[in-house]
Design an enzyme around this catalytic site. Structure first.
Site, PDB file in Angstrom:
ATOM      1  N   LYS A 173      20.629  48.779  36.585  1.00 23.65           N
ATOM      2  CA  LYS A 173      21.268  49.968  37.145  1.00 23.65           C
ATOM      3  C   LYS A 173      21.619  49.667  38.595  1.00 23.65           C
ATOM      4  CE  LYS A 173      20.117  53.453  39.585  1.00 23.65           C
ATOM      5  NZ  LYS A 173      21.380  53.730  40.346  1.00 23.65           N
ATOM      6  N   GLY A 226      24.743  54.944  37.009  1.00 20.27           N
ATOM      7  CA  GLY A 226      24.294  56.328  37.079  1.00 20.27           C
ATOM      8  C   GLY A 226      23.427  56.605  38.283  1.00 20.27           C
ATOM      9  N   GLY A 283      20.049  57.675  40.452  1.00 22.61           N
ATOM     10  CA  GLY A 283      18.651  57.303  40.389  1.00 22.61           C
ATOM     11  C   GLY A 283      17.800  58.348  39.699  1.00 22.61           C
ATOM     12  N   VAL A 342      19.353  57.937  35.582  1.00 18.72           N
ATOM     13  CA  VAL A 342      19.240  56.619  34.964  1.00 18.72           C
ATOM     14  C   VAL A 342      18.021  55.864  35.505  1.00 18.72           C
ATOM     15  CG1 VAL A 342      20.378  54.378  34.667  1.00 18.72           C
ATOM     16  CG2 VAL A 342      21.703  56.494  34.487  1.00 18.72           C
ATOM     17  N   GLY A 343      17.813  55.913  36.813  1.00 17.15           N
ATOM     18  CA  GLY A 343      16.642  55.250  37.378  1.00 17.15           C
ATOM     19  C   GLY A 343      15.347  55.821  36.855  1.00 17.15           C
ATOM     20  N   GLU A 400      10.927  46.452  46.864  1.00 13.33           N
ATOM     21  CA  GLU A 400      11.281  46.015  48.228  1.00 13.33           C
ATOM     22  C   GLU A 400      11.926  47.214  48.884  1.00 13.33           C
ATOM     23  OE1 GLU A 400      13.693  45.385  51.087  1.00 13.33           O
ATOM     24  OE2 GLU A 400      14.814  44.088  49.715  1.00 13.33           O
ATOM     25  N   CYS A 439      17.784  46.043  55.613  1.00 12.08           N
ATOM     26  CA  CYS A 439      16.408  46.544  55.585  1.00 12.08           C
ATOM     27  C   CYS A 439      15.472  45.714  56.459  1.00 12.08           C
ATOM     28  CB  CYS A 439      15.896  46.584  54.153  1.00 12.08           C
ATOM     29  SG  CYS A 439      16.046  45.013  53.277  1.00 12.08           S
ATOM     30  N   GLU A 484      13.357  54.493  60.160  1.00 10.90           N
ATOM     31  CA  GLU A 484      14.444  53.594  59.804  1.00 10.90           C
ATOM     32  C   GLU A 484      15.752  54.371  59.901  1.00 10.90           C
ATOM     33  OE1 GLU A 484      15.249  50.238  56.420  1.00 10.90           O
ATOM     34  OE2 GLU A 484      14.604  52.207  55.720  1.00 10.90           O
TER      35      GLU A 484
END
Length: 474
Positions: free
Chosen positions: A170, A201, A203, A206-207, A245, A279, A379
């Site tokens: 995905k 899709g 998150g 589908v996630g 991650e 990141c 962040e």
């Protein structure tokens, strides 16, 4: 794009279970440029069943067969690399100068390294009277981000294929087109039906279905810490392995013996990499207090030297951030930095002068940033650098480790004894010394809220393997 409204499942391009679609918006123009299908739990289930059917045969394929498959994928990728670079530039605003070099180079060096590692990897070893087998974990769910799209996909699919796993990918719903090209490459390369499956899709749909599915044995996720926490919770009921991650707020320590002209210029470039959306970027620049003003002036000059414009222009060095939500968040955090008393020395709120459309952020530098300030702790994921002074090396380590994250750290200096000592004291998964070239065999991943597990190299292989001890075999 021919396959934008279809999914790749069981070796075929298939219609989605529903007619749900989404528009893709070019972040440089704010204009819709494509429409894609959006998947459902039903689509995920079809993909997982295909991957489960393919696993018994593919898990028993020989190392030589998998090497040959990777080489075919590599050859077709090289033929389509310019198309992929231009697609990524349109999807997420990455300057074409970066997508045609750094991003594609990442894919190529990781492919070469994966093939080399696979040729020599020991899937069985003797330990006394025991033989330890390293076997493919099974069906894996791969969930990838928008900021380094095809690069992160390669980071996951290569070890999955190399170790004999089957997969459901995905990609980010914001950058799916490069993944569709990859699916076309996999199809042309002759990847066996069901080994690689693609479902686009959101998150939360589908996630979530991937994370919860009882026939997925492992999830490898790259993205925000917030999403990583949710995936781990969703996966908990099925006791599947989750490799994540996540976010970062990395320190970049400039030692007093560094060449400040080049060190600060490099530090700003590192912070602004991928339009400030990397990141592992060194977004907290730590400099000796006695050289704070020197570093501040150099950083402001380096930020102001950036060329903003169309990402498709080779002269552009800084493109837009991903979307309207990201733009609004970065603007809010810049204003928060001003309100909390950080010294603004470059950039600021609002669009850059002369740019009327697109999610462009002024390249921004704050100095006199104190621990506890919002821009020091959160962040930002935009071209915003914070400079903090340290008193001595112990103070630098304390400041660097003063974060809930632990993805990376950076050190620039000349005394390698000092650098080695510092690197051992920093609580981070990677420490980059003097702006090195990327090593594709180096394990990558973080401490604390930056995630768990490792990607890349041999350590990346092991995440996709189960360990079986046959005792008395020796």
């Amino acid at each position: 794009m021919e396959h934008a409204t279809k999914f790749y499942i069981d070796g075929k391009w298939v219609e989605p279970a529903s007619n749900a679609t989404a528009h893709l918006i070019n972040p440089a123009t704010e204009e819709v440029f494509a429409t894609i299908a959006m998947g459902s739990a039903e689509d995920v289930d079809k993909a997982v069943k295909a991957a489960r059917r393919a696993f018994p045969a593919f898990s028993k394929s020989s190392v030589e067969e998998r090497i040959h498959l990777l080489q075919k994928i590599e050859a077709i990728f090289l033929r389509r690399e310019r198309e992929i670079a231009e697609t990524v530039t349109q999807e997420m605003g990455m300057p074409i100068s970066l997508s045609t070099t750094g991003l594609l180079d990442w894919c190529k060096v990781h492919t070469a390294a994966t093939i080399e590692i696979l040729k020599n990897f020991q899937f069985a070893e003797k330990l006394g009277t025991t033989t330890v087998y390293k076997e493919p974990i099974g069906v894996v769910g791969l969930i990838t981000p928008w900021n380094w799209p095809i690069g992160q996909i390669f980071t996951k699919i290569l070890p999955a294929l190399a170790t004999g796993c089957t997969m459901v990918l995905k990609p980010s719903q914001l950058t799916p087109l490069d993944a569709i090209i990859l699916a076309e490459i996999m199809d042309e390369a002759g990847v066996p039906a069901g080994v690689f499956n693609l479902v686009n899709g959101e998150g939360r749909v589908v996630g979530e279905a991937i994370s919860q599915h009882p026939d997925i044995d492992m999830v490898s996720f790259t993205g925000s810490t917030r999403a990583g926490i949710q995936i781990s919770k969703s996966a908990a009921d099925t006791i599947k392995r989750v490799v994540s991650e996540l976010g970062g707020k990395s320190a970049n320590i400039i030692l007093d013996d560094a060449d400040f002209d080049t060190a600060i210029e490099s530090a700003v470039a590192n912070c602004f990499f991928i339009n400030g959306q990397a990141c592992d970027a060194g977004t907290r620049l730590l400099v000796p207090r006695t050289r704070l003003e020197e570093a501040t002036k150099l950083a402001a000059a380096a930020a102001n030297a950036n060329v903003l414009g169309s990402p498709a222009d080779p002269k552009t060095t800084l493109g837009p951030v991903m979307n309207a939500n990201q733009f609004a968040r970065v603007q809010e955090l810049i204003q928060t930095g001003i309100d909390e008393g950080a010294r603004l020395v470059a950039g600021g709120t609002g669009r850059p002068e002369g740019i009327e459309a697109g999610y462009y952020v002024k390249p921004t530098v704050f100095s006199d940033v104190k621990p506890g300030m919002t821009i020091y702790r959160e962040e930002i994921f935009g071209p915003v650098l914070s400079i903090t002074a340290y008193e001595d090396l112990d103070d630098a380590v304390r400041i660097a480790n003063d974060t809930v994250y632990g993805l990376a750290a950076h050190i620039t200096g000349k005394n390698m004894d000092t650098i080695r000592k510092l690197s051992r004291e920093l609580r981070a998964g990677s420490v980059f010394v003097n702006s090195p070239d990327w090593d594709p065999k180096a394990p990558f991943g973080g401490y604390r809220e930056s995630g768990n597990g490792r990607e890349c190299g041999e350590y990346g292989f092991t995440e996709f393997l189960e360990i079986k001890a046959v005792v008395g075999h020796g």
